[in-house]
Design a protein around this motif. Sequence first.
Motif, PDB file in Angstrom:
ATOM      1  N   LEU A   1       0.823  -1.216   0.000  1.00  0.00           N
ATOM      2  CA  LEU A   1       0.000   0.000   0.000  1.00  0.00           C
ATOM      3  C   LEU A   1       0.856   1.264   0.000  1.00  0.00           C
ATOM      4  CD1 LEU A   1      -2.683  -1.017   2.655  1.00  0.00           C
ATOM      5  CD2 LEU A   1      -2.916  -1.078   0.159  1.00  0.00           C
ATOM      6  N   GLU A   2       1.915   1.253   0.788  1.00  0.00           N
ATOM      7  CA  GLU A   2       2.674   2.494   0.976  1.00  0.00           C
ATOM      8  C   GLU A   2       4.097   2.172   1.424  1.00  0.00           C
ATOM      9  OE1 GLU A   2       3.590   5.588   0.353  1.00  0.00           O
ATOM     10  OE2 GLU A   2       1.599   6.343   0.912  1.00  0.00           O
TER      11      GLU A   2
ATOM     12  N   GLN B   1      -4.813   7.751   4.129  1.00  0.00           N
ATOM     13  CA  GLN B   1      -4.993   7.514   2.708  1.00  0.00           C
ATOM     14  C   GLN B   1      -6.027   6.406   2.492  1.00  0.00           C
ATOM     15  OE1 GLN B   1      -5.215   8.635  -0.390  1.00  0.00           O
ATOM     16  NE2 GLN B   1      -3.146   9.407  -0.072  1.00  0.00           N
ATOM     17  N   ARG B   2      -6.712   6.506   1.364  1.00  0.00           N
ATOM     18  CA  ARG B   2      -7.726   5.502   1.033  1.00  0.00           C
ATOM     19  C   ARG B   2      -7.252   4.717  -0.177  1.00  0.00           C
ATOM     20  NH1 ARG B   2     -12.832   4.750  -1.801  1.00  0.00           N
ATOM     21  NH2 ARG B   2     -14.429   4.031  -0.338  1.00  0.00           N
ATOM     22  N   PHE B   3      -7.478   3.412  -0.165  1.00  0.00           N
ATOM     23  CA  PHE B   3      -7.095   2.533  -1.263  1.00  0.00           C
ATOM     24  C   PHE B   3      -8.293   1.681  -1.652  1.00  0.00           C
ATOM     25  CE2 PHE B   3      -3.464   3.316   1.453  1.00  0.00           C
ATOM     26  CZ  PHE B   3      -2.462   3.649   0.557  1.00  0.00           C
TER      27      PHE B   3
ATOM     28  N   ILE C   1      -8.605  -1.992  -3.116  1.00  0.00           N
ATOM     29  CA  ILE C   1      -7.848  -3.194  -3.436  1.00  0.00           C
ATOM     30  C   ILE C   1      -8.833  -4.305  -3.796  1.00  0.00           C
ATOM     31  CG2 ILE C   1      -6.143  -4.870  -2.623  1.00  0.00           C
ATOM     32  CD1 ILE C   1      -5.048  -2.039  -2.750  1.00  0.00           C
TER      33      ILE C   1
ATOM     34  N   ILE D   1     -10.185   0.498   1.596  1.00  0.00           N
ATOM     35  CA  ILE D   1      -9.366   0.387   2.808  1.00  0.00           C
ATOM     36  C   ILE D   1      -8.832   1.764   3.168  1.00  0.00           C
ATOM     37  CG2 ILE D   1      -7.151  -0.492   3.684  1.00  0.00           C
ATOM     38  CD1 ILE D   1      -7.519  -2.880   1.853  1.00  0.00           C
TER      39      ILE D   1
ATOM     40  N   LEU E   1      -5.821   3.556   5.465  1.00  0.00           N
ATOM     41  CA  LEU E   1      -4.592   3.409   6.245  1.00  0.00           C
ATOM     42  C   LEU E   1      -4.323   4.741   6.934  1.00  0.00           C
ATOM     43  CD1 LEU E   1      -1.883   2.106   7.106  1.00  0.00           C
ATOM     44  CD2 LEU E   1      -0.973   2.759   4.855  1.00  0.00           C
TER      45      LEU E   1
ATOM     46  N   LEU F   1      -5.326   0.111  10.038  1.00  0.00           N
ATOM     47  CA  LEU F   1      -5.949  -0.244   8.756  1.00  0.00           C
ATOM     48  C   LEU F   1      -7.367  -0.713   9.029  1.00  0.00           C
ATOM     49  CD1 LEU F   1      -3.439  -2.553   6.823  1.00  0.00           C
ATOM     50  CD2 LEU F   1      -4.564  -0.534   5.893  1.00  0.00           C
TER      51      LEU F   1
ATOM     52  N   PRO G   1      -2.095  -5.007   9.396  1.00  0.00           N
ATOM     53  CA  PRO G   1      -1.071  -4.595   8.448  1.00  0.00           C
ATOM     54  C   PRO G   1      -0.035  -5.701   8.258  1.00  0.00           C
ATOM     55  CG  PRO G   1      -0.849  -3.377  10.521  1.00  0.00           C
ATOM     56  CD  PRO G   1      -2.046  -4.256  10.651  1.00  0.00           C
TER      57      PRO G   1
ATOM     58  N   ARG H   1       7.835  -1.703   2.668  1.00  0.00           N
ATOM     59  CA  ARG H   1       6.431  -1.390   2.395  1.00  0.00           C
ATOM     60  C   ARG H   1       5.496  -1.922   3.484  1.00  0.00           C
ATOM     61  NH1 ARG H   1       6.134   1.200  -2.991  1.00  0.00           N
ATOM     62  NH2 ARG H   1       8.267   0.901  -3.641  1.00  0.00           N
TER      63      ARG H   1
ATOM     64  N   GLY I   1       1.469  -3.149   3.785  1.00  0.00           N
ATOM     65  CA  GLY I   1       0.409  -3.596   2.903  1.00  0.00           C
ATOM     66  C   GLY I   1      -0.543  -4.507   3.637  1.00  0.00           C
TER      67      GLY I   1
END
Length: 99
Positions: A5-6, A17-19, A21, A26, A28, A37, A88, A94, A96
């Motif tokens: 993710l980051e 932040q929004r993801f 997936i 999600i 974070l 998360l 997480p 990273r 994720g």
Amino acid sequence: MFVPLERLLNLEEGYRQRFLIKGLPIVLMVIEGKHILFEDRCPHQGASLFQGALTSDSIRCPRHGFEFDVHTGKAVNANCPELKLLNPAYERDRIGIDL
Ligand code: FES
């Protein structure tokens, strides 16, 4: 399967932040140094919590104001199912999730 993710070096206090997936929204966040998360669906009626107001322990849903403890997922001011927290995962530099 690890989904990054980051980069860890970007995770400063206040990060949010929004993801999306594989169709799963999600969020974070970094709160008091902890990587939080959760699934971005309010357990009440499914609104996004991404823009919700944050205290150190809870996030408030912008739609109806229910608050959820970001460490346990429990609703703190309403009788409501728990917010779904995610674990997480880490790989090299990273953060994720494992799917
Ligand atoms: S949808 Fe979040 S409190 Fe109602």
